[in-house]
Scaffold this motif. Structure first.
Motif, PDB file in Angstrom:
ATOM      1  N   CYS A 139      22.208  -3.787  15.735  1.00 30.20           N
ATOM      2  CA  CYS A 139      22.596  -5.184  15.574  1.00 30.20           C
ATOM      3  C   CYS A 139      24.073  -5.325  15.920  1.00 30.20           C
ATOM      4  O   CYS A 139      24.917  -4.640  15.327  1.00 30.20           O
ATOM      5  N   ASP A 140      24.375  -6.160  16.894  1.00 29.38           N
ATOM      6  CA  ASP A 140      25.765  -6.382  17.292  1.00 29.38           C
ATOM      7  C   ASP A 140      26.456  -7.326  16.316  1.00 29.38           C
ATOM      8  O   ASP A 140      25.822  -8.169  15.691  1.00 29.38           O
ATOM      9  N   ASN A 146      27.375 -11.614  17.945  1.00 27.52           N
ATOM     10  CA  ASN A 146      26.475 -12.702  18.309  1.00 27.52           C
ATOM     11  C   ASN A 146      26.554 -13.820  17.269  1.00 27.52           C
ATOM     12  O   ASN A 146      27.236 -13.708  16.251  1.00 27.52           O
ATOM     13  N   SER A 151      24.441 -14.852  15.172  1.00 26.33           N
ATOM     14  CA  SER A 151      23.836 -14.597  13.869  1.00 26.33           C
ATOM     15  C   SER A 151      24.818 -13.988  12.883  1.00 26.33           C
ATOM     16  O   SER A 151      24.578 -13.982  11.682  1.00 26.33           O
ATOM     17  N   TRP A 163      14.829  -1.627  12.434  1.00 28.12           N
ATOM     18  CA  TRP A 163      14.985  -3.075  12.518  1.00 28.12           C
ATOM     19  C   TRP A 163      15.518  -3.589  11.196  1.00 28.12           C
ATOM     20  O   TRP A 163      15.393  -2.935  10.149  1.00 28.12           O
ATOM     21  N   GLN A 166      19.120 -10.143  10.415  1.00 27.87           N
ATOM     22  CA  GLN A 166      20.466 -10.425  10.878  1.00 27.87           C
ATOM     23  C   GLN A 166      21.356 -10.732   9.670  1.00 27.87           C
ATOM     24  O   GLN A 166      20.859 -10.977   8.572  1.00 27.87           O
ATOM     25  N   SER A 190      14.757 -11.559  13.915  1.00 28.86           N
ATOM     26  CA  SER A 190      14.551 -12.094  15.252  1.00 28.86           C
ATOM     27  C   SER A 190      13.067 -12.343  15.483  1.00 28.86           C
ATOM     28  O   SER A 190      12.207 -11.851  14.737  1.00 28.86           O
ATOM     29  N   ASP A 201      13.702 -12.924  22.050  1.00 28.07           N
ATOM     30  CA  ASP A 201      14.684 -12.246  21.181  1.00 28.07           C
ATOM     31  C   ASP A 201      14.514 -10.730  21.214  1.00 28.07           C
ATOM     32  O   ASP A 201      14.649 -10.051  20.187  1.00 28.07           O
ATOM     33  N   ILE A 203      17.166  -7.897  19.513  1.00 29.87           N
ATOM     34  CA  ILE A 203      18.127  -8.442  18.554  1.00 29.87           C
ATOM     35  C   ILE A 203      17.850  -7.833  17.184  1.00 29.87           C
ATOM     36  O   ILE A 203      16.816  -8.095  16.571  1.00 29.87           O
ATOM     37  N   CYS A 204      18.760  -7.019  16.739  1.00 30.75           N
ATOM     38  CA  CYS A 204      18.651  -6.299  15.458  1.00 30.75           C
ATOM     39  C   CYS A 204      17.378  -5.455  15.405  1.00 30.75           C
ATOM     40  O   CYS A 204      16.749  -5.315  14.341  1.00 30.75           O
TER      41      CYS A 204
END
Length: 390
Positions: free
Chosen positions: A105-106, A109, A111, A195, A198, A204, A211, A214-215
């Motif tokens: 997870c970045d 973003n 979220s 996973w 967020q 996501s 998506d 994403i995460c």
């Protein structure tokens, strides 16, 4: 004046000699010397225990531990009869075929603009600043299998012999790096998928092609130079989901809330049973120290999940939680994988469905509370996503 000082010093020296010659003074001096020697021995012992041999790790109590030594104990970690979901949490928000990467997870973003984490069921934070903490996670893998030891009581020739006693034990040893394929492909014998929600408490989308990544991540295997057999990844602290499990329409959710967690799914083609664990991420925002979730978890998955396991029965252990700075946490977690016996391997080869899918979707029909709250919608009931996009 100088002569008087010399005389005083001589008198003091004479008194010291007379006192030392008395029996009481001798006993006192001997006791003092013995106490000094004991203190010196204790100092030497503590200094020697502060340094561990090479390849050993020193715990907080000063004990030196060999990371390669087997961990033997309760048979629960080697049990293959317990339900898959009893070992850790829910897979409701699991989505297969996550991208191959080491960043789950970045933190850059949209979220991450809000960090919504709960420390009790009746509310969660809603912070924009500071942002959700960055987290680096190291996962160590242990091979757990049963071992049988035989013991007998030695007696003389004239007395009767007691029968031999066999004792089953569960011993876990670090998985050697050589058995892990490092070709960075999906055909590895061991595959780890991670996973999480967020930071704003939403998962996501479960819809295929939406998506993606994403995460969610399928972790890259350790490189051949990594002798610690650790899977490592970076992410941000997840938010807490509510009664809708972080899958509500337009990200809407409501209390009661549960502790924020990261989900880890370990699968293997033939050597190990699938393993699902959820790593708790409840923390104090001011200090980033780990803490317990206050109160019970009232959400659906907690009601249909079996009772909490003892520490020695759990399939993971939290080894380290290190606060690096005001927005960075380093964690080390050990995962205990149950080895597949030769008989079980033959049974697996005779079945048509994959072992992982059988573990994820154990219900004969999807729709009961247990199946809805625990089993992944995207795998066990993908047709629902056509009518209820998530």
């Amino acid at each position: 004046m100088a002569l008087s000082m010399i005389r005083i010093n001589r008198l003091l020296l004479l008194l010291v000699i007379l006192c030392r010659s008395s029996p009481i003074a001798i006993v006192v001096l001997a006791a003092q010397q013995q106490q000094q020697q004991q203190q010196q021995d204790e100092d030497d012992a503590s200094s020697s225990s502060s340094s561990c041999p090479q390849q050993h790790h020193q715990q907080e109590d000063g004990t030196c531990v060999n990371p390669s030594a087997p961990i033997c104990g309760d048979l629960a970690r080697c049990s293959t009869t317990k339900p898959f979901y009893q070992r850790g949490g829910t897979a409701q928000a699991y989505k297969p075929n996550a991208p191959l990467k080491n960043t789950v997870c970045d933190n850059d973003n949209d979220s991450s603009s809000r960090y919504k984490a709960a420390t009790w069921p009746y509310g969660r934070s809603n912070q924009r600043t500071p942002p959700a903490p960055n987290v680096t996670v190291h996962l160590k893998l242990y091979d757990c299998r049963r071992s049988t030891s035989t013991s007998a009581t030695t007696t003389n020739s004239r007395s009767w012999s007691k029968p031999k006693e066999t004792k089953d034990d569960c011993c876990c040893t670090p998985i050697d790096i050589d058995i892990i394929d490092t070709s960075n492909t999906r055909n590895n014998d061991i595959q780890l998928e991670v996973w999480q929600a967020q930071p704003n408490g939403r998962y996501s989308s479960l819809t295929k092609g939406k998506d993606e990544g994403i995460c969610r991540a399928t972790l890259l295997p350790p490189s051949s130079s990594n002798t610690t057999t650790q899977y490592s990844f970076t992410t941000v602290a997840p938010g807490s989901t509510g009664i809708l499990g972080g899958l509500g329409p337009h990200g809407w959710d409501m209390g009661p809330y549960g502790p924020p967690v990261m989900h880890v799914l370990v699968s293997s083609s033939s050597k190990y049973h699938p393993l699902l664990v959820h790593i708790p991420m409840t923390l104090t925002r001011s200090s980033l120290q780990s803490r317990h979730f206050l109160g019970p978890d009232w959400r659906g998955p907690a009601h249909v999940t079996p009772s909490k396991l003892k520490t020695e029965q759990q399939s993971f252990s939290m080894d380290d939680w290190i606060v690096v700075d005001d927005n960075q946490i380093d964690m080390t977690v050990t995962l205990y994988l149950t080895a597949v016996s030769s008989e079980e391997q033959q049974q697996q080869q005779s079945t048509d469905d994959t072992v992982l899918e059988q573990a994820l979707c154990p219900s004969s029909w999807y729709g009961s509370p247990t199946s809805f709250f625990l089993e992944p919608i995207a795998v066990c009931a993908p047709s629902l996503l056509d009518f209820f996009p998530m």
